[in-house]
Design a protein around this motif. Structure first.
Motif, short mmCIF file in Angstrom:
data_model
loop_
_atom_site.label_atom_id
_atom_site.label_comp_id
_atom_site.label_asym_id
_atom_site.label_seq_id
_atom_site.Cartn_x
_atom_site.Cartn_y
_atom_site.Cartn_z
N LYS A 27 53.08 29.11 42.96
CA LYS A 27 52.08 27.87 43.02
C LYS A 27 50.68 28.14 42.28
O LYS A 27 50.32 27.13 41.32
CB LYS A 27 51.98 27.06 44.32
N GLN B 186 51.58 28.52 38.64
CA GLN B 186 52.02 27.19 38.14
C GLN B 186 50.75 26.41 37.88
O GLN B 186 50.80 25.51 36.82
CB GLN B 186 52.71 26.35 39.31
N ALA C 14 49.72 24.89 34.34
CA ALA C 14 49.28 23.49 34.00
C ALA C 14 48.11 23.24 33.50
O ALA C 14 47.95 22.37 32.77
CB ALA C 14 49.78 22.95 35.56
N SER D 58 44.20 15.60 39.52
CA SER D 58 45.35 15.06 39.70
C SER D 58 46.35 15.28 38.46
O SER D 58 47.60 15.20 38.68
CB SER D 58 45.19 13.50 39.96
N LYS D 59 45.79 15.41 37.42
CA LYS D 59 46.68 15.53 35.93
C LYS D 59 47.14 16.84 36.12
O LYS D 59 48.50 17.07 35.71
CB LYS D 59 45.76 15.39 34.77
N LYS E 70 49.91 17.26 38.84
CA LYS E 70 51.13 16.33 38.47
C LYS E 70 51.75 17.34 37.38
O LYS E 70 53.14 17.76 37.58
CB LYS E 70 50.75 15.22 37.79
N GLU E 71 51.23 17.92 36.48
CA GLU E 71 51.78 18.68 35.63
C GLU E 71 52.60 19.97 36.42
O GLU E 71 53.52 20.63 36.00
CB GLU E 71 51.03 19.11 34.37
N ALA E 72 51.68 20.47 37.38
CA ALA E 72 52.25 21.59 38.13
C ALA E 72 53.44 21.47 39.00
O ALA E 72 53.90 22.16 39.63
CB ALA E 72 51.03 22.34 38.81
N GLY E 73 53.61 20.25 39.46
CA GLY E 73 54.54 19.77 40.06
C GLY E 73 54.14 20.09 41.83
O GLY E 73 54.92 20.23 42.48
N VAL E 74 52.92 19.75 41.91
CA VAL E 74 52.12 19.95 43.37
C VAL E 74 51.66 18.84 43.63
O VAL E 74 51.03 17.93 42.63
CB VAL E 74 51.42 21.38 43.45
N ASP F 24 48.21 16.73 44.89
CA ASP F 24 46.75 17.07 44.37
C ASP F 24 46.11 17.96 45.61
O ASP F 24 45.27 18.86 45.30
CB ASP F 24 46.18 15.60 44.49
N THR G 228 47.37 20.20 47.23
CA THR G 228 47.65 21.72 47.15
C THR G 228 46.76 22.59 46.27
O THR G 228 46.52 23.66 46.45
CB THR G 228 49.15 21.71 46.49
#
Length: 195
Positions: free
Chosen positions: A8, A11, A15, A31-32, A35-39, A41, A43
């Motif tokens: 993670k 990632q 991201a 937050s962007k 979202k790009e990392a797929g986690v 906020d 995290t």
């Protein structure tokens, strides 16, 4: 205590490179990046204190791996001119292969505050030490002149690499950056070796 790392963490770093390159550092909200990392906020904050921490960690990770790769390639019985070529070519290749990273390192890192720039300079130190090692070996072998000004030669090498990549980024990466490695090495050697 070191950072918590793992898939993670990586990632989020990847991201962040993409989001910062696309939006600019100041508009790259956490937050962007999440979202790009797929986690989620939240995290992000398990791994990083804030957005500045993400930026400096990104640079530490990428630059740290890059310095390690160059050190591996420079091992063995190579001449100073071969070592300089390897350094130049790898520098250009690393950024030509990852345009988003080139945008972040050449444009976004420069817009950071003084504290952040200080931390970036600490990370750059290992890279500059590599340049110094090449210069010292060249001086000791007699390939570079005995009166060589290390500080000036290092600035010339790093400054040339930096400016060439920045120009490539500013021109929308429209030409073959790696093809410039040999002419750059020859120009730098000409500057260093001229007596």
């Amino acid at each position: 205590m070191g950072k918590k790392k793992g898939p993670k963490y990586n990632q989020i770093i990847e991201a962040a490179v993409k989001v910062i390159a696309e939006n600019g550092y100041h508009h790259a909200q956490v937050s962007k990046i999440a979202k790009e990392a797929g986690v989620a906020d939240g995290t992000i904050y398990l791994y990083f204190k804030n957005k500045e921490d993400i930026l400096i960690s990104l640079f530490e990770e990428k630059m740290g791996r890059f310095v390690d790769k160059i050190q591996e390639k420079l091992e063995g019985n190579l001449t100073p001119q071969e070592k300089l070529f390897i350094l130049v070519e790898m520098h250009l290749k690393q950024l030509a292969d990852n345009r988003a990273l080139a945008i972040v390192t050449q444009l976004e890192l420069r817009q950071s505050n003084a504290d952040l720039r200080l931390r970036i300079n600490e990370v750059l130190r290992k890279y500059l030490d590599l340049i110094d090692t090449i210069l010292l070996e060249g001086k000791e072998s007699g390939y570079f002149p005995g009166e060589l000004d290390f500080r000036l030669a290092r600035q010339m090498i790093f400054g040339t690499l930096d400016e060439v990549v920045t120009n490539w980024v500013m021109k929308d990466c429209k030409y073959d950056l790696i093809s410039l490695a040999k002419p750059m090495q020859q120009l730098l050697l000409g500057g260093i070796c001229s007596r």
